[in-house]
Design an enzyme around this catalytic site. Sequence first.
Site, mmCIF file in Angstrom:
data_model
loop_
_atom_site.group_PDB
_atom_site.id
_atom_site.type_symbol
_atom_site.label_atom_id
_atom_site.label_comp_id
_atom_site.label_asym_id
_atom_site.label_seq_id
_atom_site.Cartn_x
_atom_site.Cartn_y
_atom_site.Cartn_z
ATOM 1 N N GLY A 17 0.774 -1.243 0.000
ATOM 2 C CA GLY A 17 0.000 0.000 0.000
ATOM 3 C C GLY A 17 0.803 1.290 0.000
ATOM 4 O O GLY A 17 0.266 2.341 0.341
ATOM 5 N N SER A 18 2.076 1.227 -0.404
ATOM 6 C CA SER A 18 2.843 2.484 -0.366
ATOM 7 C C SER A 18 2.352 3.483 -1.422
ATOM 8 O O SER A 18 2.360 4.694 -1.187
ATOM 9 C CB SER A 18 4.339 2.220 -0.518
ATOM 10 O OG SER A 18 4.640 1.768 -1.815
ATOM 11 N N ARG A 70 -14.937 -16.199 -11.197
ATOM 12 C CA ARG A 70 -14.226 -14.935 -11.428
ATOM 13 C C ARG A 70 -15.244 -13.840 -11.747
ATOM 14 O O ARG A 70 -15.096 -12.692 -11.332
ATOM 15 C CB ARG A 70 -13.249 -15.151 -12.581
ATOM 16 C CG ARG A 70 -12.455 -13.935 -12.922
ATOM 17 C CD ARG A 70 -11.277 -14.254 -13.830
ATOM 18 N NE ARG A 70 -10.603 -13.021 -14.172
ATOM 19 C CZ ARG A 70 -10.681 -12.440 -15.363
ATOM 20 N NH1 ARG A 70 -11.361 -13.014 -16.338
ATOM 21 N NH2 ARG A 70 -10.044 -11.293 -15.585
ATOM 22 N N ARG A 96 -4.801 -8.924 -9.261
ATOM 23 C CA ARG A 96 -5.771 -9.698 -10.060
ATOM 24 C C ARG A 96 -6.036 -8.962 -11.357
ATOM 25 O O ARG A 96 -6.091 -7.729 -11.361
ATOM 26 C CB ARG A 96 -7.085 -9.850 -9.318
ATOM 27 C CG ARG A 96 -6.865 -10.462 -7.967
ATOM 28 C CD ARG A 96 -7.915 -11.476 -7.649
ATOM 29 N NE ARG A 96 -7.460 -12.213 -6.476
ATOM 30 C CZ ARG A 96 -7.386 -13.518 -6.423
ATOM 31 N NH1 ARG A 96 -7.738 -14.254 -7.440
ATOM 32 N NH2 ARG A 96 -6.959 -14.115 -5.337
ATOM 33 N N LEU A 98 -8.530 -7.733 -13.925
ATOM 34 C CA LEU A 98 -9.967 -7.444 -13.890
ATOM 35 C C LEU A 98 -10.660 -8.030 -15.116
ATOM 36 O O LEU A 98 -10.084 -8.076 -16.210
ATOM 37 C CB LEU A 98 -10.170 -5.932 -13.829
ATOM 38 C CG LEU A 98 -9.653 -5.294 -12.526
ATOM 39 C CD1 LEU A 98 -9.568 -3.782 -12.668
ATOM 40 C CD2 LEU A 98 -10.515 -5.683 -11.336
ATOM 41 N N HIS A 114 2.876 0.708 -12.918
ATOM 42 C CA HIS A 114 3.684 -0.475 -13.196
ATOM 43 C C HIS A 114 5.171 -0.109 -13.072
ATOM 44 O O HIS A 114 5.587 0.946 -13.568
ATOM 45 C CB HIS A 114 3.376 -0.980 -14.609
ATOM 46 C CG HIS A 114 4.113 -2.230 -14.942
ATOM 47 N ND1 HIS A 114 3.725 -3.471 -14.460
ATOM 48 C CD2 HIS A 114 5.237 -2.435 -15.669
ATOM 49 C CE1 HIS A 114 4.587 -4.383 -14.891
ATOM 50 N NE2 HIS A 114 5.503 -3.784 -15.620
ATOM 51 N N GLU A 179 7.641 5.979 -8.316
ATOM 52 C CA GLU A 179 6.208 5.666 -8.436
ATOM 53 C C GLU A 179 5.403 6.622 -7.567
ATOM 54 O O GLU A 179 4.356 7.131 -7.981
ATOM 55 C CB GLU A 179 5.935 4.220 -7.996
ATOM 56 C CG GLU A 179 6.547 3.171 -8.896
ATOM 57 C CD GLU A 179 6.178 1.757 -8.444
ATOM 58 O OE1 GLU A 179 5.050 1.539 -7.985
ATOM 59 O OE2 GLU A 179 7.039 0.865 -8.556
HETATM 60 C C1 GRF Z 1 4.361 -1.312 -7.127
HETATM 61 O O1 GRF Z 1 5.684 -1.588 -7.485
HETATM 62 C C2 GRF Z 1 3.495 -1.132 -8.354
HETATM 63 O O2 GRF Z 1 4.188 -0.559 -9.414
HETATM 64 C C3 GRF Z 1 3.118 -2.550 -8.684
HETATM 65 O O3 GRF Z 1 2.921 -3.163 -7.445
HETATM 66 C C4 GRF Z 1 3.706 -2.502 -6.442
HETATM 67 C C5 GRF Z 1 2.759 -2.081 -5.361
HETATM 68 O O4 GRF Z 1 3.440 -1.530 -4.258
HETATM 69 N N1 GRF Z 1 1.966 -2.580 -9.554
HETATM 70 P P1 GRF Z 1 2.634 -0.846 -3.076
HETATM 71 O O5 GRF Z 1 1.634 -1.873 -2.575
HETATM 72 O O6 GRF Z 1 1.933 0.357 -3.634
HETATM 73 O O7 GRF Z 1 3.647 -0.492 -2.036
#
Ligand code: GRF
Length: 200
Positions: A17-18, A70, A96, A98, A114, A179
């Site tokens: 969840g960062s 699903r 998952r 979608l 990503h 990110e």
């Molecule tokens: C991140 O590296 C994001 O790019 C990928 O999954 C990871 C999630 O990290 N899709 P967090 O849970 O937001 O810390």
Amino acid sequence: MNQNHKLRVAVLASGRGSNLQALIDSCRSGEVDARVILVISDNPAARALELARKNSIPATVIEAKGYHSRHEFNTALADAVERSGADLVCLAGFMRVLSEAFLERFNGMIINIHPSLLPSFPGLNAQKQALEHGVKVTGCTVHWVDRGVDTGSIILQDCVKVEPDDTVETLSQRILKQEHVIYPKAVQLIASGAVKAPVR
Ligand code: GRF
């Protein structure tokens, strides 16, 4: 999208969840003109749920194993998003894929982050893929979600240099820092109307 209210964001997260926290912080600080109004996780142990609660954001668990198919699972997810009145769905480490029905219901309303410079290294373990290919620059991408895995049109990217002694962990950490910068920026581009979903 109703232009008279702040963009309402639902975040779907399966783990740490960062990125969720980065979105919450940027909304709170006013950097992003939006509000995180719901967090959904398919994983009851996700730290993202704890973060949501700490930040007084409604959080709900929808586990795939609680549904027969699903399709039913995706319907439950979609119903929860719809009830929240979200304008935008942010996938943040949601593990998952979608369903098409979900994508249809929220056409042009779903984005994802990503950890690579797409279209390179889609799918799982993007940072490992980058190291294995020996690329000298990688990064992260925010993109609209379409039917493919990490194939949707790109909203924002930033690059990160690969150092000769990088491990998957050190590289992932540096990408993650970026990110946390670009995900809020991308949401603000949408909130301000500067970026719109591709017409299809
Ligand atoms: C991140 O590296 C994001 O790019 C990928 O999954 C990871 C999630 O990290 N899709 P967090 O849970 O937001 O810390």
